[in-house]
Design a protein around this motif. Structure first.
Motif, short mmCIF file in Angstrom:
data_model
loop_
_atom_site.label_atom_id
_atom_site.label_comp_id
_atom_site.label_asym_id
_atom_site.label_seq_id
_atom_site.Cartn_x
_atom_site.Cartn_y
_atom_site.Cartn_z
N GLU A 162 0.80 -1.22 0.00
CA GLU A 162 0.00 0.00 0.00
C GLU A 162 0.83 1.27 0.00
O GLU A 162 1.99 1.28 0.40
CB GLU A 162 -0.99 0.01 1.16
CG GLU A 162 -0.40 -0.08 2.52
CD GLU A 162 -1.48 -0.21 3.59
OE1 GLU A 162 -2.43 0.62 3.61
OE2 GLU A 162 -1.39 -1.13 4.40
N ARG A 221 -5.29 6.49 0.91
CA ARG A 221 -4.61 5.22 1.09
C ARG A 221 -5.06 4.29 -0.04
O ARG A 221 -6.24 4.11 -0.26
CB ARG A 221 -4.97 4.62 2.44
CG ARG A 221 -4.29 3.30 2.75
CD ARG A 221 -4.79 2.71 4.07
NE ARG A 221 -4.44 3.50 5.21
CZ ARG A 221 -3.37 3.29 5.97
NH1 ARG A 221 -2.54 2.31 5.67
NH2 ARG A 221 -3.12 4.04 7.01
N LEU A 222 -4.09 3.72 -0.75
CA LEU A 222 -4.38 2.77 -1.82
C LEU A 222 -3.68 1.47 -1.48
O LEU A 222 -2.47 1.45 -1.25
CB LEU A 222 -3.87 3.30 -3.17
CG LEU A 222 -4.09 2.38 -4.38
CD1 LEU A 222 -5.58 2.15 -4.62
CD2 LEU A 222 -3.43 2.98 -5.60
N VAL A 232 -8.18 -4.61 -4.59
CA VAL A 232 -7.75 -3.22 -4.58
C VAL A 232 -8.71 -2.43 -3.69
O VAL A 232 -9.92 -2.50 -3.86
CB VAL A 232 -7.74 -2.62 -6.00
CG1 VAL A 232 -7.32 -1.16 -5.96
CG2 VAL A 232 -6.85 -3.43 -6.92
N PHE A 283 -9.37 1.48 -1.98
CA PHE A 283 -9.03 2.90 -1.85
C PHE A 283 -9.81 3.43 -0.67
O PHE A 283 -11.02 3.21 -0.56
CB PHE A 283 -9.39 3.67 -3.12
CG PHE A 283 -9.08 5.13 -3.02
CD1 PHE A 283 -10.08 6.05 -2.76
CD2 PHE A 283 -7.78 5.58 -3.15
CE1 PHE A 283 -9.79 7.40 -2.64
CE2 PHE A 283 -7.48 6.92 -3.04
CZ PHE A 283 -8.48 7.84 -2.78
#
Length: 187
Positions: free
Chosen positions: A144, A164-165, A175, A177
């Motif tokens: 991340e 935050r990814l 995935v 986000f």
């Protein structure tokens, strides 16, 4: 919400407050945030502000108390633990992991900075990030990027939030986000 979910959230909030209070009470450190030799104690959290590619109809709460050390001016390395709770449809799943991270503080003003970090988290256990309804991947490694904008409330104490990814690697790629928050102190 079940009583044990409220208890888990209360414990998480207590950890956040106690880690930042510990860092602020030890005092001592010199200069502005990001100076070489500083130790930072903080706690990152994200909750129900996220979107994930792994289905719908559930919420999550993620808490990551950590310690970082500035090797040289503005360049930090750190480690921490990651506690995650996923809840939905009356079910709850929990996960525990350890992480390693590297960051670089960028001062914007005297009171504001951005501290982007790259984080690798290893979760312990099997199928720990499966969703309560049985869907989702059995992610065990999370990669991340997190870029909180910090407001330095007083000397040695800060709060912040930022994007935050996260990429969960397992049977499938997940995935997520979200918007994360952080509170901490340094000495």
């Amino acid at each position: 919400m079940k009583a044990n979910q409220w208890q888990a959230m209360a414990v998480a909030a207590g950890l956040m407050v106690s880690t930042s209070a510990l860092a602020q009470s030890t005092g001592g450190g010199s200069g502005a945030f990001g100076n070489a030799g500083q130790i930072v104690v903080s706690s990152d959290a994200s909750a129900n502000l996220g979107y994930t590619t792994e289905g719908a109809g559930y919420g999550f709460f993620n808490l990551a108390p950590s310690v970082d050390y500035f090797l040289k001016e503005n360049l930090s390395i750190g480690s921490g633990v990651n506690l995650a709770v996923v809840f939905g449809d009356g079910d709850t799943a929990a996960a525990f992991g350890i992480n390693a991270r590297v960051g670089y503080n960028i001062s914007l003003t005297e009171k504001v900075s951005v501290w982007p970090k790259a984080i690798v988290t290893l979760f312990v256990g099997d199928n720990i990030l499966s969703l309560p309804d049985g869907t989702g991947s059995a992610s065990t490694v999370i990669l991340e990027g997190y870029a909180p904008f910090l407001y330095h409330v007083t000397s040695h104490f800060f709060v912040g939030a930022g994007p935050r990814l996260a990429f969960g690697l397992g049977d499938d790629v997940d995935v997520t986000f979200s918007v994360g928050t952080t509170v901490g102190g340094y000495f």
